[in-house]
Design a protein around this motif. Sequence first.
Motif, PDB file in Angstrom:
ATOM      1  N   LEU A   1       0.822  -1.205   0.000  1.00  0.00           N
ATOM      2  CA  LEU A   1       0.000   0.000   0.000  1.00  0.00           C
ATOM      3  C   LEU A   1       0.860   1.261   0.000  1.00  0.00           C
ATOM      4  CD1 LEU A   1      -2.859  -0.989   2.470  1.00  0.00           C
ATOM      5  CD2 LEU A   1      -3.055  -0.568   0.022  1.00  0.00           C
ATOM      6  N   LEU A   2       1.900   1.262   0.822  1.00  0.00           N
ATOM      7  CA  LEU A   2       2.786   2.421   0.868  1.00  0.00           C
ATOM      8  C   LEU A   2       3.522   2.598  -0.448  1.00  0.00           C
ATOM      9  CD1 LEU A   2       4.031   4.711   2.510  1.00  0.00           C
ATOM     10  CD2 LEU A   2       5.766   3.104   3.279  1.00  0.00           C
ATOM     11  N   SER A   3       4.012   1.521  -1.028  1.00  0.00           N
ATOM     12  CA  SER A   3       4.700   1.593  -2.315  1.00  0.00           C
ATOM     13  C   SER A   3       3.764   2.097  -3.408  1.00  0.00           C
ATOM     14  CB  SER A   3       5.238   0.218  -2.715  1.00  0.00           C
ATOM     15  OG  SER A   3       6.147  -0.240  -1.755  1.00  0.00           O
ATOM     16  N   SER A   4       2.546   1.588  -3.418  1.00  0.00           N
ATOM     17  CA  SER A   4       1.568   2.031  -4.413  1.00  0.00           C
ATOM     18  C   SER A   4       1.242   3.506  -4.248  1.00  0.00           C
ATOM     19  CB  SER A   4       0.281   1.219  -4.296  1.00  0.00           C
ATOM     20  OG  SER A   4       0.554  -0.133  -4.542  1.00  0.00           O
ATOM     21  N   LEU A   5       1.117   3.959  -3.020  1.00  0.00           N
ATOM     22  CA  LEU A   5       0.828   5.364  -2.759  1.00  0.00           C
ATOM     23  C   LEU A   5       1.955   6.267  -3.243  1.00  0.00           C
ATOM     24  CD1 LEU A   5      -0.999   7.512  -1.448  1.00  0.00           C
ATOM     25  CD2 LEU A   5       0.282   7.125   0.670  1.00  0.00           C
ATOM     26  N   VAL A   6       3.194   5.852  -3.006  1.00  0.00           N
ATOM     27  CA  VAL A   6       4.343   6.646  -3.458  1.00  0.00           C
ATOM     28  C   VAL A   6       4.384   6.691  -4.982  1.00  0.00           C
ATOM     29  CG1 VAL A   6       6.872   6.694  -3.553  1.00  0.00           C
ATOM     30  CG2 VAL A   6       5.707   6.298  -1.376  1.00  0.00           C
ATOM     31  N   ILE A   7       4.210   5.551  -5.625  1.00  0.00           N
ATOM     32  CA  ILE A   7       4.241   5.507  -7.095  1.00  0.00           C
ATOM     33  C   ILE A   7       3.095   6.326  -7.677  1.00  0.00           C
ATOM     34  CG2 ILE A   7       3.918   3.968  -9.083  1.00  0.00           C
ATOM     35  CD1 ILE A   7       5.489   1.856  -7.431  1.00  0.00           C
ATOM     36  N   TRP A   8       1.899   6.200  -7.124  1.00  0.00           N
ATOM     37  CA  TRP A   8       0.737   6.955  -7.589  1.00  0.00           C
ATOM     38  C   TRP A   8       0.999   8.459  -7.451  1.00  0.00           C
ATOM     39  CZ3 TRP A   8      -3.888   5.665  -9.807  1.00  0.00           C
ATOM     40  CH2 TRP A   8      -4.871   6.648  -9.826  1.00  0.00           C
ATOM     41  N   THR A   9       1.541   8.858  -6.312  1.00  0.00           N
ATOM     42  CA  THR A   9       1.815  10.281  -6.066  1.00  0.00           C
ATOM     43  C   THR A   9       2.830  10.829  -7.053  1.00  0.00           C
ATOM     44  OG1 THR A   9       1.338   9.958  -3.720  1.00  0.00           O
ATOM     45  CG2 THR A   9       2.569  11.931  -4.319  1.00  0.00           C
ATOM     46  N   VAL A  10       3.876  10.071  -7.331  1.00  0.00           N
ATOM     47  CA  VAL A  10       4.910  10.538  -8.260  1.00  0.00           C
ATOM     48  C   VAL A  10       4.371  10.589  -9.685  1.00  0.00           C
ATOM     49  CG1 VAL A  10       7.115   9.911  -9.324  1.00  0.00           C
ATOM     50  CG2 VAL A  10       6.868   9.829  -6.843  1.00  0.00           C
ATOM     51  N   LEU A  11       3.666   9.558 -10.104  1.00  0.00           N
ATOM     52  CA  LEU A  11       3.189   9.511 -11.488  1.00  0.00           C
ATOM     53  C   LEU A  11       2.129  10.561 -11.790  1.00  0.00           C
ATOM     54  CD1 LEU A  11       3.052   5.684 -12.219  1.00  0.00           C
ATOM     55  CD2 LEU A  11       4.728   7.351 -13.014  1.00  0.00           C
ATOM     56  N   PHE A  12       1.320  10.925 -10.813  1.00  0.00           N
ATOM     57  CA  PHE A  12       0.269  11.899 -11.048  1.00  0.00           C
ATOM     58  C   PHE A  12       0.557  13.248 -10.400  1.00  0.00           C
ATOM     59  CE2 PHE A  12      -1.828   7.849 -11.773  1.00  0.00           C
ATOM     60  CZ  PHE A  12      -2.385   8.093 -13.016  1.00  0.00           C
TER      61      PHE A  12
ATOM     62  N   VAL B   1       9.039  16.886 -10.819  1.00  0.00           N
ATOM     63  CA  VAL B   1       8.715  15.482 -10.537  1.00  0.00           C
ATOM     64  C   VAL B   1       7.936  14.883 -11.703  1.00  0.00           C
ATOM     65  CG1 VAL B   1       7.419  13.958  -9.007  1.00  0.00           C
ATOM     66  CG2 VAL B   1       8.715  15.858  -8.047  1.00  0.00           C
ATOM     67  N   HIS B   2       6.964  15.617 -12.219  1.00  0.00           N
ATOM     68  CA  HIS B   2       6.143  15.110 -13.322  1.00  0.00           C
ATOM     69  C   HIS B   2       6.992  14.827 -14.564  1.00  0.00           C
ATOM     70  CE1 HIS B   2       2.761  14.551 -16.009  1.00  0.00           C
ATOM     71  NE2 HIS B   2       3.365  15.351 -16.855  1.00  0.00           N
ATOM     72  N   ASN B   3       7.859  15.750 -14.928  1.00  0.00           N
ATOM     73  CA  ASN B   3       8.675  15.571 -16.135  1.00  0.00           C
ATOM     74  C   ASN B   3       9.650  14.412 -15.989  1.00  0.00           C
ATOM     75  OD1 ASN B   3       7.368  17.705 -17.320  1.00  0.00           O
ATOM     76  ND2 ASN B   3       8.920  19.201 -16.748  1.00  0.00           N
TER      77      ASN B   3
ATOM     78  N   ALA C   1       9.292  11.719 -13.993  1.00  0.00           N
ATOM     79  CA  ALA C   1       8.519  10.473 -14.021  1.00  0.00           C
ATOM     80  C   ALA C   1       8.017  10.178 -15.429  1.00  0.00           C
ATOM     81  CB  ALA C   1       7.346  10.567 -13.047  1.00  0.00           C
ATOM     82  N   HIS C   2       7.606  11.213 -16.139  1.00  0.00           N
ATOM     83  CA  HIS C   2       7.105  11.051 -17.502  1.00  0.00           C
ATOM     84  C   HIS C   2       8.210  10.535 -18.429  1.00  0.00           C
ATOM     85  CE1 HIS C   2       4.173  12.058 -20.667  1.00  0.00           C
ATOM     86  NE2 HIS C   2       5.221  12.343 -21.406  1.00  0.00           N
ATOM     87  N   SER C   3       9.379  11.141 -18.337  1.00  0.00           N
ATOM     88  CA  SER C   3      10.506  10.703 -19.172  1.00  0.00           C
ATOM     89  C   SER C   3      10.933   9.279 -18.825  1.00  0.00           C
ATOM     90  CB  SER C   3      11.691  11.648 -18.979  1.00  0.00           C
ATOM     91  OG  SER C   3      11.368  12.932 -19.444  1.00  0.00           O
ATOM     92  N   THR C   4      10.964   8.968 -17.549  1.00  0.00           N
ATOM     93  CA  THR C   4      11.348   7.617 -17.117  1.00  0.00           C
ATOM     94  C   THR C   4      10.358   6.590 -17.641  1.00  0.00           C
ATOM     95  OG1 THR C   4      12.337   8.536 -15.122  1.00  0.00           O
ATOM     96  CG2 THR C   4      11.856   6.186 -15.118  1.00  0.00           C
ATOM     97  N   ARG C   5       9.081   6.905 -17.573  1.00  0.00           N
ATOM     98  CA  ARG C   5       8.061   5.975 -18.067  1.00  0.00           C
ATOM     99  C   ARG C   5       8.238   5.717 -19.556  1.00  0.00           C
ATOM    100  NH1 ARG C   5       1.814   7.216 -18.900  1.00  0.00           N
ATOM    101  NH2 ARG C   5       2.859   8.775 -20.142  1.00  0.00           N
ATOM    102  N   HIS C   6       8.496   6.762 -20.335  1.00  0.00           N
ATOM    103  CA  HIS C   6       8.660   6.590 -21.772  1.00  0.00           C
ATOM    104  C   HIS C   6       9.930   5.825 -22.113  1.00  0.00           C
ATOM    105  CE1 HIS C   6       5.234   8.768 -23.293  1.00  0.00           C
ATOM    106  NE2 HIS C   6       5.473   9.752 -22.434  1.00  0.00           N
ATOM    107  N   HIS C   7      10.994   6.047 -21.358  1.00  0.00           N
ATOM    108  CA  HIS C   7      12.264   5.369 -21.659  1.00  0.00           C
ATOM    109  C   HIS C   7      12.280   3.919 -21.203  1.00  0.00           C
ATOM    110  CE1 HIS C   7      14.251   8.884 -23.248  1.00  0.00           C
ATOM    111  NE2 HIS C   7      13.881   9.585 -22.188  1.00  0.00           N
TER     112      HIS C   7
END
Length: 63
Positions: free
Chosen positions: A29-40, A46-48, A50-56
Amino acid sequence: MTTFSHISILQKTAGVTLSKPVQVTLYMLLSSLVIWTVLFSTYPAVHNTAHSTRHHTLGVACH
């Protein structure tokens, strides 16, 4: 400290310690919350990142 008080401290500690399934659930739950917070996140740095990391890493085409 006597042996009796040492044993009672261990018993109290064992009573407070969470079981493995509870620990795993809380960790997920804690891991999911951290990932959700960073991705959104709307914070640009932080957004840029996470966005670049997701695409790469996932090979997702840009919108």
